[in-house]
Design a protein around this motif. Sequence first.
Motif, PDB file in Angstrom:
ATOM      1  N   ILE A 110      73.267 157.037  47.208  1.00  0.00           N
ATOM      2  CA  ILE A 110      73.917 156.848  48.507  1.00  0.00           C
ATOM      3  C   ILE A 110      72.891 156.424  49.547  1.00  0.00           C
ATOM      4  CG2 ILE A 110      75.066 158.064  50.403  1.00  0.00           C
ATOM      5  CD1 ILE A 110      76.531 159.733  48.289  1.00  0.00           C
ATOM      6  N   GLY A 111      71.765 157.112  49.583  1.00  0.00           N
ATOM      7  CA  GLY A 111      70.707 156.728  50.513  1.00  0.00           C
ATOM      8  C   GLY A 111      70.149 155.356  50.194  1.00  0.00           C
ATOM      9  N   MET A 112      69.980 155.040  48.909  1.00  0.00           N
ATOM     10  CA  MET A 112      69.457 153.738  48.504  1.00  0.00           C
ATOM     11  C   MET A 112      70.402 152.614  48.916  1.00  0.00           C
ATOM     12  SD  MET A 112      66.784 152.434  46.941  1.00  0.00           S
ATOM     13  CE  MET A 112      66.128 153.697  45.824  1.00  0.00           C
ATOM     14  N   THR A 113      71.693 152.885  48.930  1.00  0.00           N
ATOM     15  CA  THR A 113      72.671 151.875  49.332  1.00  0.00           C
ATOM     16  C   THR A 113      72.418 151.410  50.758  1.00  0.00           C
ATOM     17  OG1 THR A 113      74.341 152.873  47.885  1.00  0.00           O
ATOM     18  CG2 THR A 113      75.133 151.387  49.597  1.00  0.00           C
ATOM     19  N   LEU A 114      72.181 152.344  51.644  1.00  0.00           N
ATOM     20  CA  LEU A 114      71.956 151.987  53.051  1.00  0.00           C
ATOM     21  C   LEU A 114      70.634 151.248  53.222  1.00  0.00           C
ATOM     22  CD1 LEU A 114      73.263 155.128  54.972  1.00  0.00           C
ATOM     23  CD2 LEU A 114      74.502 153.147  54.093  1.00  0.00           C
ATOM     24  N   VAL A 115      69.618 151.622  52.457  1.00  0.00           N
ATOM     25  CA  VAL A 115      68.328 150.927  52.537  1.00  0.00           C
ATOM     26  C   VAL A 115      68.477 149.478  52.083  1.00  0.00           C
ATOM     27  CG1 VAL A 115      66.041 150.765  51.485  1.00  0.00           C
ATOM     28  CG2 VAL A 115      66.847 152.947  52.356  1.00  0.00           C
ATOM     29  N   ILE A 116      69.137 149.274  50.960  1.00  0.00           N
ATOM     30  CA  ILE A 116      69.322 147.912  50.448  1.00  0.00           C
ATOM     31  C   ILE A 116      70.158 147.085  51.413  1.00  0.00           C
ATOM     32  CG2 ILE A 116      70.416 146.571  48.611  1.00  0.00           C
ATOM     33  CD1 ILE A 116      69.587 148.751  46.651  1.00  0.00           C
ATOM     34  N   THR A 166      78.967 152.558  44.753  1.00  0.00           N
ATOM     35  CA  THR A 166      77.732 153.259  44.377  1.00  0.00           C
ATOM     36  C   THR A 166      78.043 154.557  43.657  1.00  0.00           C
ATOM     37  OG1 THR A 166      76.478 152.316  46.219  1.00  0.00           O
ATOM     38  CG2 THR A 166      75.669 154.380  45.283  1.00  0.00           C
ATOM     39  N   LEU A 167      79.036 155.276  44.138  1.00  0.00           N
ATOM     40  CA  LEU A 167      79.453 156.517  43.490  1.00  0.00           C
ATOM     41  C   LEU A 167      79.884 156.261  42.054  1.00  0.00           C
ATOM     42  CD1 LEU A 167      80.217 159.549  43.645  1.00  0.00           C
ATOM     43  CD2 LEU A 167      82.444 158.839  44.532  1.00  0.00           C
ATOM     44  N   GLY A 170      77.602 149.106  41.542  1.00  0.00           N
ATOM     45  CA  GLY A 170      78.677 149.372  42.493  1.00  0.00           C
ATOM     46  C   GLY A 170      79.064 148.198  43.351  1.00  0.00           C
ATOM     47  N   GLY A 171      78.353 147.072  43.243  1.00  0.00           N
ATOM     48  CA  GLY A 171      78.766 145.867  43.942  1.00  0.00           C
ATOM     49  C   GLY A 171      77.981 145.516  45.185  1.00  0.00           C
ATOM     50  N   THR A 172      77.013 146.334  45.565  1.00  0.00           N
ATOM     51  CA  THR A 172      76.190 146.017  46.732  1.00  0.00           C
ATOM     52  C   THR A 172      75.104 145.018  46.335  1.00  0.00           C
ATOM     53  OG1 THR A 172      76.561 148.197  47.728  1.00  0.00           O
ATOM     54  CG2 THR A 172      74.657 146.954  48.503  1.00  0.00           C
ATOM     55  N   SER A 173      74.986 143.953  47.117  1.00  0.00           N
ATOM     56  CA  SER A 173      74.017 142.904  46.809  1.00  0.00           C
ATOM     57  C   SER A 173      72.616 143.314  47.252  1.00  0.00           C
ATOM     58  CB  SER A 173      74.403 141.599  47.502  1.00  0.00           C
ATOM     59  OG  SER A 173      73.385 140.630  47.354  1.00  0.00           O
ATOM     60  N   LEU A 174      71.618 142.945  46.445  1.00  0.00           N
ATOM     61  CA  LEU A 174      70.233 143.212  46.816  1.00  0.00           C
ATOM     62  C   LEU A 174      69.768 142.321  47.963  1.00  0.00           C
ATOM     63  CD1 LEU A 174      68.536 143.662  43.318  1.00  0.00           C
ATOM     64  CD2 LEU A 174      69.065 145.429  44.991  1.00  0.00           C
ATOM     65  N   ASN A 175      70.586 141.361  48.345  1.00  0.00           N
ATOM     66  CA  ASN A 175      70.251 140.491  49.477  1.00  0.00           C
ATOM     67  C   ASN A 175      70.602 141.119  50.820  1.00  0.00           C
ATOM     68  OD1 ASN A 175      69.267 138.350  47.874  1.00  0.00           O
ATOM     69  ND2 ASN A 175      71.355 137.639  47.486  1.00  0.00           N
ATOM     70  N   GLY A 176      71.108 142.342  50.798  1.00  0.00           N
ATOM     71  CA  GLY A 176      71.436 143.030  52.039  1.00  0.00           C
ATOM     72  C   GLY A 176      72.816 142.667  52.549  1.00  0.00           C
ATOM     73  N   GLY A 177      73.196 143.315  53.643  1.00  0.00           N
ATOM     74  CA  GLY A 177      74.491 143.038  54.244  1.00  0.00           C
ATOM     75  C   GLY A 177      75.545 144.041  53.818  1.00  0.00           C
ATOM     76  N   VAL A 187      77.509 164.987  51.452  1.00  0.00           N
ATOM     77  CA  VAL A 187      76.633 163.854  51.746  1.00  0.00           C
ATOM     78  C   VAL A 187      77.436 162.562  51.788  1.00  0.00           C
ATOM     79  CG1 VAL A 187      74.698 162.475  50.883  1.00  0.00           C
ATOM     80  CG2 VAL A 187      74.587 164.972  50.785  1.00  0.00           C
ATOM     81  N   PHE A 188      78.333 162.387  50.824  1.00  0.00           N
ATOM     82  CA  PHE A 188      79.164 161.180  50.792  1.00  0.00           C
ATOM     83  C   PHE A 188      80.037 161.097  52.032  1.00  0.00           C
ATOM     84  CE2 PHE A 188      82.915 158.711  49.727  1.00  0.00           C
ATOM     85  CZ  PHE A 188      82.372 157.594  49.106  1.00  0.00           C
ATOM     86  N   ALA A 189      80.632 162.222  52.418  1.00  0.00           N
ATOM     87  CA  ALA A 189      81.505 162.233  53.595  1.00  0.00           C
ATOM     88  C   ALA A 189      80.725 161.897  54.867  1.00  0.00           C
ATOM     89  CB  ALA A 189      82.181 163.602  53.731  1.00  0.00           C
TER      90      ALA A 189
END
Length: 344
Positions: A59-65, A278-279, A264-271, A181-183
Amino acid sequence: MGNMMKHRLFWPLTFLGALLLFNLLYSPDFFSIKMRDGHLYGSLIDILNFGSPLIIVAIGMTLVIAGSKGVDLSVGSVVAISGAISCLSISTGGGQIVDVLAAVGISLLVAVVLGLWNGFLVASVGIQPIIATLILMVSGRGVAQLITNGQIITVSNDHYKFIGAGSLATLPFSIFIVAAVFAIAYLLTRKTALGLFIESVGCKPTASQLAGVKSKTVILFVYMFCSLCAAIAGLILSSNVSSADGNNAGLWVELDAILAVVIGGTSLNGGRFYLAGTLIGALIIQTLTTTIYMIGVPPEITLVVKAFVVLIVCLIQSEAFRKSIAFRWKTRHYPAEREVKQHA
């Protein structure tokens, strides 16, 4: 059906369902859940329980990426540091609940400072995220071993053990930590403007800054939040085994977290980012790990099998790859259409 297949969660959910179905066919009692001594037990409960640290880190890594177009390689070291500080504080303290709360508070505070350091290197100094966090990844593991003096610190405290091994309402307490944490992450990013700021900075940092968004502050926040998540995961891991191992705690968790985010579908290019994806990605990795151990894959090739399966998941989820396969299949079975397109 076509629109359903285009949904970003379709393929991750499909693969998770396929994994669960395989486990059910291999072991018919895989879905069975039993009640013993007021606690629920079963393979599904174990997946949620043992996958809790990975889910929180992811979850934290998702926001960083999403916010920095980079990854945080230091989360494994933060996991080790968090567990080392808490176990050392409890072992030298009185062992009361106040001492446990103080140890947990110190660990979380140190993690926030470490996240602030990472964010400072990225946002203010301008170091690439992978290099900035690599510094803490290497040095942090050494710091954890310094805290533990190169030894495994063991603690015997029921209050602390409850974090990772306790139960609440018949379920492992770690599941409730994940839910909290997720909430919090969902409410902060989807019910406030913070999520829009993270996506805008991840997509176009210069443009968002010209629009009035404080990009440096956003980047600082995502790294601090990611380190905080890693610290929580470290508390769960260390309390579950009642010990802190500065050398092995959280080892390679950063790689699994990155894979969970990508699946989970989040791109490494950000955004744009997807916390629900992610879950599911983290659950896929934990279910895959459980499956590998259950079918008796030799330990020396476990990582190879895991990497191969994850590669298949990522390829299936890639729209470009699916279109390429569909085009090859179509041109092979309908050569006349291929010739028409070539002449056109």
